[in-house]
Design a protein around this motif. Structure first.
Motif, short mmCIF file in Angstrom:
data_model
loop_
_atom_site.label_atom_id
_atom_site.label_comp_id
_atom_site.label_asym_id
_atom_site.label_seq_id
_atom_site.Cartn_x
_atom_site.Cartn_y
_atom_site.Cartn_z
N VAL A 53 0.08 -3.85 -9.82
CA VAL A 53 -0.70 -2.82 -9.14
C VAL A 53 -1.95 -3.44 -8.53
O VAL A 53 -2.47 -4.44 -9.03
N LEU A 54 -2.38 -2.85 -7.45
CA LEU A 54 -3.64 -3.22 -6.82
C LEU A 54 -4.62 -2.10 -7.14
O LEU A 54 -4.38 -0.94 -6.80
N GLU A 55 -5.69 -2.47 -7.83
CA GLU A 55 -6.71 -1.51 -8.23
C GLU A 55 -8.00 -1.84 -7.50
O GLU A 55 -8.43 -2.99 -7.48
N VAL A 56 -8.57 -0.83 -6.86
CA VAL A 56 -9.84 -0.99 -6.13
C VAL A 56 -10.78 0.09 -6.63
O VAL A 56 -10.43 1.28 -6.62
N GLU A 57 -11.95 -0.32 -7.10
CA GLU A 57 -12.94 0.62 -7.63
C GLU A 57 -12.32 1.56 -8.66
O GLU A 57 -12.47 2.78 -8.58
N SER A 58 -11.58 0.99 -9.59
CA SER A 58 -10.94 1.70 -10.71
C SER A 58 -9.85 2.68 -10.27
O SER A 58 -9.46 3.56 -11.03
N ARG A 59 -9.35 2.52 -9.05
CA ARG A 59 -8.30 3.40 -8.55
C ARG A 59 -7.10 2.56 -8.14
O ARG A 59 -7.24 1.60 -7.37
N VAL A 60 -5.92 2.89 -8.66
CA VAL A 60 -4.69 2.22 -8.26
C VAL A 60 -4.30 2.73 -6.88
O VAL A 60 -4.12 3.94 -6.69
N ILE A 61 -4.21 1.80 -5.92
CA ILE A 61 -3.93 2.21 -4.54
C ILE A 61 -2.64 1.62 -3.98
O ILE A 61 -2.25 1.95 -2.86
N GLY A 62 -1.98 0.75 -4.74
CA GLY A 62 -0.74 0.18 -4.25
C GLY A 62 -0.04 -0.60 -5.34
O GLY A 62 -0.59 -0.83 -6.42
N PHE A 63 1.19 -1.01 -5.03
CA PHE A 63 1.97 -1.76 -6.01
C PHE A 63 3.04 -2.60 -5.34
O PHE A 63 3.43 -2.35 -4.19
N ALA A 64 3.48 -3.59 -6.07
CA ALA A 64 4.62 -4.43 -5.68
C ALA A 64 5.55 -4.51 -6.88
O ALA A 64 5.10 -4.71 -8.01
N ALA A 65 6.84 -4.33 -6.64
CA ALA A 65 7.86 -4.45 -7.69
C ALA A 65 8.80 -5.58 -7.31
O ALA A 65 9.31 -5.61 -6.19
N LEU A 66 8.98 -6.51 -8.24
CA LEU A 66 9.84 -7.66 -7.99
C LEU A 66 10.86 -7.82 -9.10
O LEU A 66 10.56 -7.56 -10.27
N ASN A 67 12.04 -8.25 -8.72
CA ASN A 67 13.07 -8.68 -9.66
C ASN A 67 13.42 -10.11 -9.28
O ASN A 67 14.02 -10.34 -8.23
N GLY A 68 12.97 -11.03 -10.10
CA GLY A 68 13.13 -12.44 -9.76
C GLY A 68 12.39 -12.74 -8.47
O GLY A 68 11.20 -12.44 -8.34
N GLU A 69 13.09 -13.28 -7.50
CA GLU A 69 12.49 -13.63 -6.22
C GLU A 69 12.72 -12.57 -5.15
O GLU A 69 12.52 -12.82 -3.97
N HIS A 70 13.15 -11.39 -5.56
CA HIS A 70 13.40 -10.31 -4.60
C HIS A 70 12.34 -9.22 -4.73
O HIS A 70 12.13 -8.67 -5.81
N LEU A 71 11.67 -8.95 -3.62
CA LEU A 71 10.68 -7.88 -3.57
C LEU A 71 11.43 -6.57 -3.39
O LEU A 71 12.03 -6.32 -2.34
N GLU A 72 11.42 -5.76 -4.43
CA GLU A 72 12.12 -4.47 -4.40
C GLU A 72 11.30 -3.41 -3.67
O GLU A 72 11.87 -2.53 -3.02
N ALA A 73 9.98 -3.49 -3.81
CA ALA A 73 9.12 -2.45 -3.24
C ALA A 73 7.71 -2.99 -3.06
O ALA A 73 7.21 -3.73 -3.90
N LEU A 74 7.11 -2.60 -1.96
CA LEU A 74 5.69 -2.85 -1.69
C LEU A 74 5.17 -1.59 -1.01
O LEU A 74 5.60 -1.25 0.09
N PHE A 75 4.29 -0.89 -1.70
CA PHE A 75 3.78 0.37 -1.16
C PHE A 75 2.28 0.48 -1.41
O PHE A 75 1.81 0.13 -2.49
N VAL A 76 1.59 1.00 -0.40
CA VAL A 76 0.15 1.26 -0.48
C VAL A 76 -0.05 2.73 -0.18
O VAL A 76 0.61 3.30 0.72
N ASP A 77 -0.96 3.35 -0.91
CA ASP A 77 -1.29 4.76 -0.69
C ASP A 77 -1.57 4.98 0.81
O ASP A 77 -2.39 4.26 1.39
N PRO A 78 -0.89 5.94 1.44
CA PRO A 78 -1.10 6.17 2.87
C PRO A 78 -2.56 6.42 3.26
O PRO A 78 -2.97 6.12 4.38
N GLU A 79 -3.37 6.93 2.31
CA GLU A 79 -4.77 7.21 2.61
C GLU A 79 -5.58 5.94 2.85
O GLU A 79 -6.65 5.99 3.45
N VAL A 80 -5.10 4.80 2.35
CA VAL A 80 -5.86 3.55 2.47
C VAL A 80 -5.04 2.42 3.10
O VAL A 80 -5.32 1.24 2.88
N GLN A 81 -4.05 2.77 3.88
CA GLN A 81 -3.27 1.75 4.57
C GLN A 81 -4.08 1.17 5.73
O GLN A 81 -5.04 1.77 6.20
#
Length: 142
Positions: A53-81
């Motif tokens: 997770v990416l946390e900025v000012e104590s707020r989680v605003i995005g995340f990356a999910a990986l399985n091995g060397e494969h990025l399954e998901a990368l998402f950032v809150d639309p409010e702070v894209q």
């Protein structure tokens, strides 16, 4: 700060995923994303080998999910894209892996361009079976 997610954050991450998916993939019916929300909460996010997770000012605003060397998901809150948060998550993942692969909907031109700027190359184009949409398999290595 980028850190491993904790289990109690899974619903928040799924909410970010849902809102960002609807926005980035308006060519896929919203009902599709909503019908996959439970699977994200119960299986996909908790089942990721690496969930950051990416946390900025104590707020989680995005995340990356990986399985091995494969990025399954990368998402950032639309409010702070568009503030470099996705790039921060990717820089972290790229610094900790010798290569990465991912799939992205081909019609999500913004995401395809983002990954190209990071040095990802197109490996193949194919059809994603659940949506019938074209997707692009991409790979990176330094």
């Amino acid at each position: 700060m980028i850190r491993p997610a904790v289990p109690c954050e899974i619903p928040l991450l799924a909410d970010i995923w849902l809102r960002a998916s609807r926005r980035a993939h308006d060519f896929v019916p919203a009902a599709y994303w909503e019908s996959h929300l439970d699977a994200m909460v119960e299986e996909r996010l908790p089942g990721a080998e690496e969930l950051l997770v990416l946390e900025v000012e104590s707020r989680v605003i995005g995340f990356a999910a990986l399985n091995g060397e494969h990025l399954e998901a990368l998402f950032v809150d639309p409010e702070v894209q568009s503030y470099g948060h996705g790039s921060r998550l990717m820089a972290h993942a790229m610094a900790h892996h010798s290569r990465l692969s991912l799939c992205v909907f081909s019609r999500n031109v913004r995401a395809v361009s983002f990954y190209r700027r990071l040095g990802f190359q197109v490996v193949e184009e194919r059809i994603e079976p659940l949506t019938g949409e074209a997707e692009t398999l991409m790979a990176w290595q330094p």
